[in-house]
Design an enzyme around this catalytic site. Structure first.
Site, PDB file in Angstrom:
ATOM      1  N   ASP A  64      26.619  33.289  32.883  1.00 54.52           N
ATOM      2  CA  ASP A  64      27.582  34.311  32.464  1.00 54.52           C
ATOM      3  C   ASP A  64      27.089  34.838  31.117  1.00 54.52           C
ATOM      4  OD1 ASP A  64      29.725  35.741  31.380  1.00 54.52           O
ATOM      5  OD2 ASP A  64      31.228  34.484  32.365  1.00 54.52           O
ATOM      6  N   TYR A 123      34.780  30.336  30.177  1.00 56.22           N
ATOM      7  CA  TYR A 123      35.934  31.237  30.183  1.00 56.22           C
ATOM      8  C   TYR A 123      37.037  30.618  31.042  1.00 56.22           C
ATOM      9  CZ  TYR A 123      38.619  35.452  31.241  1.00 56.22           C
ATOM     10  OH  TYR A 123      39.615  36.372  31.406  1.00 56.22           O
ATOM     11  N   ARG A 141      33.614  51.997  50.094  1.00 56.45           N
ATOM     12  CA  ARG A 141      33.620  50.538  49.915  1.00 56.45           C
ATOM     13  C   ARG A 141      32.199  50.000  50.063  1.00 56.45           C
ATOM     14  NH1 ARG A 141      34.743  47.755  54.104  1.00 56.45           N
ATOM     15  NH2 ARG A 141      36.564  48.942  54.736  1.00 56.45           N
TER      16      ARG A 141
HETATM   17  C1  LIG Z   1      36.552  38.305  30.399  1.00 55.05           C
HETATM   18  C2  LIG Z   1      35.544  37.341  30.890  1.00 55.05           C
HETATM   19  C3  LIG Z   1      35.390  37.085  32.267  1.00 55.05           C
HETATM   20  C4  LIG Z   1      36.301  37.699  33.317  1.00 55.05           C
HETATM   21  O1  LIG Z   1      36.118  39.065  33.436  1.00 55.05           O
HETATM   22  P1  LIG Z   1      37.300  40.097  33.824  1.00 55.05           P
HETATM   23  O2  LIG Z   1      36.603  41.409  33.733  1.00 55.05           O
HETATM   24  O3  LIG Z   1      38.405  39.914  32.863  1.00 55.05           O
HETATM   25  O4  LIG Z   1      37.697  39.742  35.220  1.00 55.05           O
HETATM   26  C5  LIG Z   1      34.382  36.215  32.646  1.00 55.05           C
HETATM   27  N1  LIG Z   1      33.582  35.610  31.738  1.00 55.05           N
HETATM   28  C6  LIG Z   1      33.718  35.818  30.421  1.00 55.05           C
HETATM   29  C7  LIG Z   1      32.810  35.123  29.475  1.00 55.05           C
HETATM   30  C8  LIG Z   1      34.696  36.690  29.952  1.00 55.05           C
HETATM   31  O5  LIG Z   1      34.834  36.882  28.634  1.00 55.05           O
END
Ligand SMILES: *Cc1c(COP(=O)(O)O)cnc(C)c1O
Length: 384
Positions: free
Chosen positions: A177, A104, A51
């Site tokens: 992101d 998202y 972990r």
């Molecule tokens: C899919 C996605 C997420 C979330 O990620 P997971 O791996 O599904 O938890 C966050 N931001 C964007 C832009 C995504 O496309």
């Protein structure tokens, strides 16, 4: 690793030294939960319990940091696990976060429903409108400015450098992101962001076979608090998942090149079709973010959305009429997918600011032969 290597080389080699014991070119998957100690506290290479750290995860984390040109990488069980850990490391009850009005859906749900219940406030804003963002920020209270560009599903482009200046002026941590662009096309840290978030499930993994998430952070203190929380709460990626993600990343550059050329050809094809109202793709000169995308990205990516003149029914029929484009959530894999945001990826944001119109369809353009993809689209469009 040499400091001056270029991106395509880094993507294959960073953190991927051969196994010194056997000479295996590919570092092994360390499927272990714990590590023998040479006497109490005598750790062989810093690993104590998986972990807290695992060599396969370390090799991915080293690679992630190198790809984004950042200091520290952290790998998580999912994109949302990465986001949740970051949010909890920074925010306290009463703090405020500003995020884009088409982030998202899961990010919005996490911030609104989960963190909201602990007293975290949020404002959603049109992130491509700098003055609207300026008005949404509450100096001293807004602790995070959350940017997603290109955004999902309308591919809006936000000016990372200008937003980073705005956020920093108010004392906020600026988070980008970078899932849709991937580090092959966009480097938010170089543009002034503090943290890059990824769902590695998408382009980084690239083969629709593993869920994962990542953070890349330059600031030592922020990194330490996120790493502590990752250890204390445990949302880590498993060794095999980390290994699969590394394997995917090695071909990131060549995949992204093909995703971009296929998507450009498909966007141009769709734009001319009478059944289609708007094509949302930053590679089209008609896209409002085209010039900005040209300046801050090195390619326009593999994601396209389109809206139908025939409304929801036309959109739904299209989604259900394709064969190569499979009807599924997610994106960024080698295989093409089609998604109906209003009832699939964005169902959770219905009735909010983030609601997606019911005539919109999103395509994740894969790396198949583009003529085959266009034939599939042609067969699913009306009057053909
Ligand atoms: C899919 C996605 C997420 C979330 O990620 P997971 O791996 O599904 O938890 C966050 N931001 C964007 C832009 C995504 O496309």
């Amino acid at each position: 690793m040499a400091q001056n290597q270029n991106f395509d080389t880094v993507a294959i080699h960073a953190g991927q030294e051969f196994d010194p014991t056997t000479g295996a070119v590919i570092p092994p998957v360390y499927m272990t939960s714990t590590y023998v100690q040479d006497g109490i506290g005598g750790l062989r290479s810093g690993y104590e319990y998986s972990r807290g750290g695992n060599p396969t995860r370390t090799s991915l984390e080293t690679l992630l940091a190198a790809l984004e040109g950042g200091k520290h990488g952290l790998s998580f069980a999912s994109g949302l696990a990465a986001e949740d850990t970051l949010l909890r490391a920074i925010l306290k009850p009463g703090d405020h976060i500003v995020l884009g009005n088409d982030v998202y859906g899961g990010t919005h749900r996490l911030i609104e429903k989960v963190h909201g219940a602990w007293g975290v406030r949020n404002t959603t804003v049109e992130m491509s409108d700098l003055s609207a963002v300026e008005q949404a920020i509450i100096p001293g209270e807004t602790k995070i400015l959350w940017i997603e560009t290109p955004s999902n599903p309308l591919m809006k482009i936000s000016d990372i450098a200008a937003l980073a200046r705005l956020g920093h002026g108010a004392g906020a941590v600026v988070v980008v992101d970078n899932t849709f662009a991937s580090p092959a096309l966009q480097h938010p840290l170089a543009l002034g962001a503090d943290v890059v978030v990824h769902s590695t499930t998408k382009y980084l993994g690239g083969h629709s076979d593993v869920i994962g998430g990542a953070l890349v952070i330059n600031d030592d203190e922020l990194f330490e608090s996120v790493k502590f929380l990752q250890f204390a709460a445990g949302p880590v990626s498993a060794p095999l998942d980390a290994w699969l993600t590394v394997r995917g990343i090695k071909t990131l550059s060549v995949r992204m090149e093909r995703h971009c050329t296929n998507a450009q050809a498909i966007a141009e094809f769709l734009q001319g079709h009478p059944a289609v109202d708007t094509v949302y793709y930053p590679g089209l000169p008609s896209h409002p973010g085209h010039e900005l995308a040209k300046a801050q990205m090195s390619g326009f990516g593999g994601m396209i959305s389109l809206s139908f003149r025939g409304g929801a029914q036309a959109a739904r029929t299209f989604c259900e009429s394709m064969h190569l484009f499979q009807l599924a959530e997610s994106l960024g894999g080698v295989e093409s997918l089609v998604n109906y945001p209003a009832e699939m990826t964005h169902a959770s944001v219905r009735g909010t600011d983030l609601e997606v119109a019911d005539n919109v369809v999103r395509l994740s353009v894969g790396i198949e032969d583009v003529a085959d993809l266009i034939a599939d689209l042609t067969g699913a469009l009306p009057n053909s």
